[in-house]
Design a protein around this motif. Structure first.
Motif, PDB file in Angstrom:
ATOM      1  N   GLY A 118       0.786  -1.225   0.000  1.00  0.00           N
ATOM      2  CA  GLY A 118       0.000   0.000   0.000  1.00  0.00           C
ATOM      3  C   GLY A 118       0.822   1.281   0.000  1.00  0.00           C
ATOM      4  N   LEU A 119       2.076   1.203  -0.385  1.00  0.00           N
ATOM      5  CA  LEU A 119       2.944   2.380  -0.373  1.00  0.00           C
ATOM      6  C   LEU A 119       2.799   3.256  -1.611  1.00  0.00           C
ATOM      7  CD1 LEU A 119       6.233   0.713   0.915  1.00  0.00           C
ATOM      8  CD2 LEU A 119       4.681   2.179   2.202  1.00  0.00           C
ATOM      9  N   PHE A 120       2.248   2.707  -2.658  1.00  0.00           N
ATOM     10  CA  PHE A 120       2.244   3.438  -3.914  1.00  0.00           C
ATOM     11  C   PHE A 120       0.947   4.204  -4.126  1.00  0.00           C
ATOM     12  CE2 PHE A 120       2.757   4.126  -8.449  1.00  0.00           C
ATOM     13  CZ  PHE A 120       4.088   4.479  -8.494  1.00  0.00           C
ATOM     14  N   TRP A 121      -0.181   3.509  -4.233  1.00  0.00           N
ATOM     15  CA  TRP A 121      -1.448   4.177  -4.459  1.00  0.00           C
ATOM     16  C   TRP A 121      -2.297   4.281  -3.213  1.00  0.00           C
ATOM     17  CZ3 TRP A 121      -0.610   0.628  -8.815  1.00  0.00           C
ATOM     18  CH2 TRP A 121      -0.187   1.299  -9.955  1.00  0.00           C
ATOM     19  N   GLY A 122      -2.145   3.347  -2.302  1.00  0.00           N
ATOM     20  CA  GLY A 122      -2.984   3.352  -1.119  1.00  0.00           C
ATOM     21  C   GLY A 122      -4.397   2.923  -1.453  1.00  0.00           C
ATOM     22  N   PRO A 123      -5.344   3.225  -0.559  1.00  0.00           N
ATOM     23  CA  PRO A 123      -6.728   2.823  -0.825  1.00  0.00           C
ATOM     24  C   PRO A 123      -7.299   3.587  -2.024  1.00  0.00           C
ATOM     25  CG  PRO A 123      -6.561   4.042   1.252  1.00  0.00           C
ATOM     26  CD  PRO A 123      -5.184   3.895   0.715  1.00  0.00           C
ATOM     27  N   ASN A 124      -8.153   2.908  -2.769  1.00  0.00           N
ATOM     28  CA  ASN A 124      -8.769   3.552  -3.927  1.00  0.00           C
ATOM     29  C   ASN A 124     -10.217   3.104  -4.056  1.00  0.00           C
ATOM     30  OD1 ASN A 124      -8.665   1.011  -5.397  1.00  0.00           O
ATOM     31  ND2 ASN A 124      -6.486   1.413  -5.576  1.00  0.00           N
ATOM     32  N   ARG A 125     -10.986   3.952  -4.709  1.00  0.00           N
ATOM     33  CA  ARG A 125     -12.402   3.675  -4.950  1.00  0.00           C
ATOM     34  C   ARG A 125     -12.697   3.923  -6.413  1.00  0.00           C
ATOM     35  NH1 ARG A 125     -12.749   6.462   0.107  1.00  0.00           N
ATOM     36  NH2 ARG A 125     -13.543   5.081   1.698  1.00  0.00           N
ATOM     37  N   LEU A 126     -13.735   3.291  -6.885  1.00  0.00           N
ATOM     38  CA  LEU A 126     -14.154   3.453  -8.279  1.00  0.00           C
ATOM     39  C   LEU A 126     -15.374   4.367  -8.324  1.00  0.00           C
ATOM     40  CD1 LEU A 126     -13.898   2.646 -11.242  1.00  0.00           C
ATOM     41  CD2 LEU A 126     -15.350   0.675 -10.751  1.00  0.00           C
ATOM     42  N   TYR A 127     -15.243   5.466  -9.041  1.00  0.00           N
ATOM     43  CA  TYR A 127     -16.346   6.392  -9.276  1.00  0.00           C
ATOM     44  C   TYR A 127     -16.598   6.432 -10.775  1.00  0.00           C
ATOM     45  CZ  TYR A 127     -15.414   8.070  -4.568  1.00  0.00           C
ATOM     46  OH  TYR A 127     -15.211   8.152  -3.219  1.00  0.00           O
ATOM     47  N   VAL A 128     -17.828   6.236 -11.180  1.00  0.00           N
ATOM     48  CA  VAL A 128     -18.193   6.281 -12.580  1.00  0.00           C
ATOM     49  C   VAL A 128     -18.596   7.701 -12.940  1.00  0.00           C
ATOM     50  CG1 VAL A 128     -19.717   5.384 -14.362  1.00  0.00           C
ATOM     51  CG2 VAL A 128     -18.908   3.872 -12.551  1.00  0.00           C
ATOM     52  N   VAL A 129     -17.895   8.277 -13.928  1.00  0.00           N
ATOM     53  CA  VAL A 129     -18.196   9.625 -14.400  1.00  0.00           C
ATOM     54  C   VAL A 129     -18.337   9.550 -15.921  1.00  0.00           C
ATOM     55  CG1 VAL A 129     -17.363  11.998 -14.563  1.00  0.00           C
ATOM     56  CG2 VAL A 129     -16.883  10.649 -12.502  1.00  0.00           C
ATOM     57  N   ASP A 130     -19.438  10.036 -16.416  1.00  0.00           N
ATOM     58  CA  ASP A 130     -19.715  10.007 -17.866  1.00  0.00           C
ATOM     59  C   ASP A 130     -19.616   8.601 -18.438  1.00  0.00           C
ATOM     60  OD1 ASP A 130     -20.130  12.737 -17.900  1.00  0.00           O
ATOM     61  OD2 ASP A 130     -18.027  13.178 -18.365  1.00  0.00           O
ATOM     62  N   GLY A 131     -19.978   7.610 -17.679  1.00  0.00           N
ATOM     63  CA  GLY A 131     -19.974   6.234 -18.146  1.00  0.00           C
ATOM     64  C   GLY A 131     -18.614   5.532 -18.110  1.00  0.00           C
ATOM     65  N   TYR A 132     -17.561   6.205 -17.621  1.00  0.00           N
ATOM     66  CA  TYR A 132     -16.233   5.602 -17.552  1.00  0.00           C
ATOM     67  C   TYR A 132     -15.742   5.549 -16.137  1.00  0.00           C
ATOM     68  CZ  TYR A 132     -16.289   6.381 -22.550  1.00  0.00           C
ATOM     69  OH  TYR A 132     -16.631   6.375 -23.866  1.00  0.00           O
TER      70      TYR A 132
END
Length: 132
Positions: A118-132
């Motif tokens: 977890g040193l590089f990006w850490g926690p992440n989440r997926l958010y859909v914006v404009d279908g992507y």
């Protein structure tokens, strides 16, 4: 399909034939490094488009890791092209590119193994914006 995604997919259509032409003329100063630079940009572009098109988080992270290979190759190939184009001899170019490549290799390893530390990006989440 968004204009940005079309551009990401259209770029390699131009870059790959140009890189092949450049690599066919390797005797010209800087041509080999320029071909590698163009292929690196094309790879990054395709990987980024792939990342945007994938629907789930795990697949996007895999594409992000693949895309990062293009990100880390770019500085080394850019420096190699510049030094080669201005007339440095191949051993001198390699001696300048190698330290940069080693630093980016470490960064690539950190990116690809981020799930363990977890040193590089850490926690992440997926958010859909404009279908992507």
């Amino acid at each position: 399909m968004s204009a940005g995604l079309i551009a990401l997919l259209a770029g390699p259509v131009i870059l790959i034939p140009l890189a092949c032409y450049t690599l066919a003329h390797r005797r010209d100063r800087g041509a080999t490094w320029y071909g590698v630079l163009l292929l690196t940009i094309a790879f990054w572009s395709v990987a980024y488009a792939w990342e945007l098109l994938l629907p789930d988080r795990e697949a996007k992270i895999l594409a992000l890791k693949a895309k990062y290979l293009g990100v880390v190759l770019l500085p080394s190939s850019w420096i190699g092209f510049i030094l080669s184009f201005v007339g440095f001899q191949p051993p001198r170019v390699r001696s300048r590119v190698l330290p940069v490549a080693l630093v980016w290799a470490v960064m690539l390893v950190l990116a690809w193994t981020d799930g363990w530390h977890g040193l590089f990006w850490g926690p992440n989440r997926l958010y859909v914006v404009d279908g992507y």
